[in-house]
Design a protein around this motif. Sequence first.
Motif, PDB file in Angstrom:
ATOM      1  N   LYS A   1       0.845  -1.179   0.000  1.00  0.00           N
ATOM      2  CA  LYS A   1       0.000   0.000   0.000  1.00  0.00           C
ATOM      3  C   LYS A   1       0.885   1.235   0.000  1.00  0.00           C
ATOM      4  O   LYS A   1       2.010   1.199   0.463  1.00  0.00           O
ATOM      5  CB  LYS A   1      -0.893  -0.009   1.238  1.00  0.00           C
ATOM      6  CG  LYS A   1      -1.805  -1.221   1.300  1.00  0.00           C
ATOM      7  CD  LYS A   1      -2.533  -1.261   2.620  1.00  0.00           C
ATOM      8  CE  LYS A   1      -3.368  -2.507   2.756  1.00  0.00           C
ATOM      9  NZ  LYS A   1      -4.062  -2.555   4.031  1.00  0.00           N
TER      10      LYS A   1
ATOM     11  N   GLN B   1      -2.058   7.913  -1.098  1.00  0.00           N
ATOM     12  CA  GLN B   1      -3.145   8.026  -2.072  1.00  0.00           C
ATOM     13  C   GLN B   1      -3.630   9.468  -2.178  1.00  0.00           C
ATOM     14  O   GLN B   1      -3.676  10.195  -1.193  1.00  0.00           O
ATOM     15  CB  GLN B   1      -4.331   7.149  -1.649  1.00  0.00           C
ATOM     16  CG  GLN B   1      -4.065   5.672  -1.662  1.00  0.00           C
ATOM     17  CD  GLN B   1      -3.849   5.129  -3.060  1.00  0.00           C
ATOM     18  OE1 GLN B   1      -4.560   5.473  -3.982  1.00  0.00           O
ATOM     19  NE2 GLN B   1      -2.845   4.293  -3.200  1.00  0.00           N
TER      20      GLN B   1
ATOM     21  N   ASN C   1     -10.625   6.359  -2.383  1.00  0.00           N
ATOM     22  CA  ASN C   1      -9.189   6.179  -2.642  1.00  0.00           C
ATOM     23  C   ASN C   1      -8.396   6.064  -1.341  1.00  0.00           C
ATOM     24  O   ASN C   1      -7.276   5.593  -1.340  1.00  0.00           O
ATOM     25  CB  ASN C   1      -8.637   7.336  -3.459  1.00  0.00           C
ATOM     26  CG  ASN C   1      -8.965   7.196  -4.928  1.00  0.00           C
ATOM     27  OD1 ASN C   1      -9.228   6.105  -5.411  1.00  0.00           O
ATOM     28  ND2 ASN C   1      -8.989   8.302  -5.629  1.00  0.00           N
TER      29      ASN C   1
ATOM     30  N   LYS D   1      -6.277   0.559   0.469  1.00  0.00           N
ATOM     31  CA  LYS D   1      -5.316   1.326  -0.327  1.00  0.00           C
ATOM     32  C   LYS D   1      -4.258   2.059   0.490  1.00  0.00           C
ATOM     33  O   LYS D   1      -3.153   2.256   0.017  1.00  0.00           O
ATOM     34  CB  LYS D   1      -6.065   2.322  -1.212  1.00  0.00           C
ATOM     35  CG  LYS D   1      -6.925   1.638  -2.260  1.00  0.00           C
ATOM     36  CD  LYS D   1      -7.595   2.643  -3.158  1.00  0.00           C
ATOM     37  CE  LYS D   1      -8.450   1.939  -4.204  1.00  0.00           C
ATOM     38  NZ  LYS D   1      -9.097   2.891  -5.094  1.00  0.00           N
TER      39      LYS D   1
END
Length: 120
Positions: A38, A41, A111, A116
């Motif tokens: 990850k 973002q 997102n 994520k």
Amino acid sequence: MVPLTLILALATATSTLAAPTPDSSPSTSDTTTLEARKSAQSCKIINVDHYVNCRYQPSLDAGEIFGLKHGTEYVFACKAKGDCYSGNCSWDQITLYGTTCYVNGYFTDSNCSSEKLPAC
């Protein structure tokens, strides 16, 4: 002048050191882990009319540092657990102007989901 035998010996030693050993190649599980890593973002601010408070800690009682504007995209680094708001107990961490603060995940788009963003 350097003797040719010394040059050849150094070249052989260097190529031997640079050659990978059978145990040094990544396994399938290592590759899968790398692919699933990850990272930060870019997420939009949602579920608020104007601004949402970015706080010192992932807590509703923590002081506000910044107001993040609705509809604007920001880059969030990671996700931390904290006080719950509207059923959401995760907080997205951002650093702006050299200062780190947190926004409850209720106010960021998908997102910034836990799938994520990495844990802080």
